[in-house]
Design a protein around this motif. Sequence first.
Motif, PDB file in Angstrom:
ATOM      1  N   ASN A 248       0.003  -2.755  -3.390  1.00 32.32           N
ATOM      2  CA  ASN A 248      -0.765  -3.287  -2.264  1.00 32.32           C
ATOM      3  C   ASN A 248      -0.403  -2.512  -1.001  1.00 32.32           C
TER       4      ASN A 248
ATOM      5  N   GLN B 264      -5.985  -5.805   4.108  1.00 28.55           N
ATOM      6  CA  GLN B 264      -5.672  -5.109   2.868  1.00 28.55           C
ATOM      7  C   GLN B 264      -6.559  -3.865   2.761  1.00 28.55           C
TER       8      GLN B 264
ATOM      9  N   ARG C 144      -0.954  -3.038   3.236  1.00 27.10           N
ATOM     10  CA  ARG C 144      -1.452  -3.901   4.311  1.00 27.10           C
ATOM     11  C   ARG C 144      -1.304  -3.174   5.641  1.00 27.10           C
TER      12      ARG C 144
END
Length: 557
Positions: A328, A335, A330
């Motif tokens: 992921n 996102q 951020r």
Amino acid sequence: MSFLANPVIALFLSMALGYFIGRLRVGPIQLGGICGTLLVALALGQFGVRVSSDLKETAFALFIYALGFSAGPQFFANIRGGWRYGIFSVIEVICALLLVAAAIVIFHLDIGTASGLFAGSATESAVVGTASEAISHLSLPQAAIEELQGNIATAYSLTYLFGLIGIVVFVTQIAPLILGIDLKQEAQALARKLGSPEDVGDQPEGLPLLVGRAFCAGSVAGQTVGDVERSRNWSIAIEGVHRGSDVVEALPELVVEPRDILFIRGRRNAVISVRDLFGDEVPVPDGASITLVSRDVVLSRKEVFGRQIRDLRRLASPELHRGVFVSNVRRLGQQIPALSGAVLQQGDVLTLYGPEKAVERAAIELGNPLPATHKTDFTYLGIGIVVGLLIGHLSLELGAMRLTLGSGGGALISGLVFGWLNMRNPSRGGFPLPAAEFAKDIGLAAFIAAIGLEAGPHAIKLIMQYGLILPILGLLVSVVPAAVSLYVGSRLVKVDPPILLGIIAGQHCSTPTISTLVSQAGSSIPVIGYTVTYAISNVLLPLMGPIIVGVAAALAP
């Protein structure tokens, strides 16, 4: 109804009803809680309720500091290396200033109305605060200052809705037609360009990015674990080997035997693509699970700024990156796609996934692991705001002009610096994202409610004076900068369309626009452009409050 004269009741009732109204949706359009709060406050303000100016200033200082704190890491990163996209934030500011200046001359707008037009058409609530503060320093009677500040709130409320509708419809409907593109197809094509065959496919984004499977050794028998992983460009990891009744540690030099069962983990498409390399897929044997963890790390290693995710493995030794995946990314709370071709920036929060020891080693090499605590460091917060307020008191005399950032501009600058310092050392000065978002929301909502309650008595007069002129101007000032950016981005800078549309949403600081854009694209690809201009515009637009007041003071009749 006498209870409405209580300022505390009126304040919280404005927020409660305002956020309820703000949740109502017509197609992709939502007013949002802040505009809803202002509308309710303007109505309640007809009862003559007033809120202390000290409360108003405190709420705004908290909001603007939290805004700067959240944007700090990306703002400084984009100022240094994001000029190619950052130019669109400059286009937004210049076009909006020129259009408002023209409106002042043509329609004889007063200082407050011009400032509200700028804030509402740009859908940037922070300008209401910085412009109101700038007006308070004008050499005018107190009654005149209060009337101008009331005009800011009324003009903002009249132009915000049309500015919001204009930017959402232009970016999500009109711009794709002008460019002649199918947004969803363009986003899919760009995802393939930014990714690789191992991590981009046609599966929906909602499916897990990282998966684990167990396979018989098959054709890889006789090879070492390291050779198998290297042959797939490290897009998969062999995390364990079930041999007989034992689970053997999958060291790189371990030779795979024909009866071994291999535990494979990696990106979904990478695992699917290697099925033919191994034997049959089998259930994971009982008691053979591998403990995996996730860790968030703030990216601060200079060597990887501006690099693609795939470059992380090239820069690190196999011993360091084996089995570790970026699950992921951020940026500014948004996102962005964790594709192998995604470019990393200073201050990005990467989620690393894999065996605990390997993840901990990689986290230390990449930057600063986020601490487990979710508590706010109020010492750091208080000092930051105080420093900002002191900066705001500094002034520069240029002839007859007195230039000052004001408390709002000072708190914004302080927030940027303290946010950057926190990114460098997250163990100190904790201000978790949810806490910062709450500070921004409650600070701005309380400030806007106070402004609306105070402006209530002046609202009807301004509406009667300008009628439909302000909504139409709000629409024009919202759409024209977006149209200019569309031309510059598509014809001159040659930005990929999905990213360009995200850039335009970001230069306008419009969260509803990027949300609608992501939904229509079926992908978070537009967020890549959005975060760059959002970080810069979130700083530039509030700083324009005193500028638009100065321009209006010079041009207004």
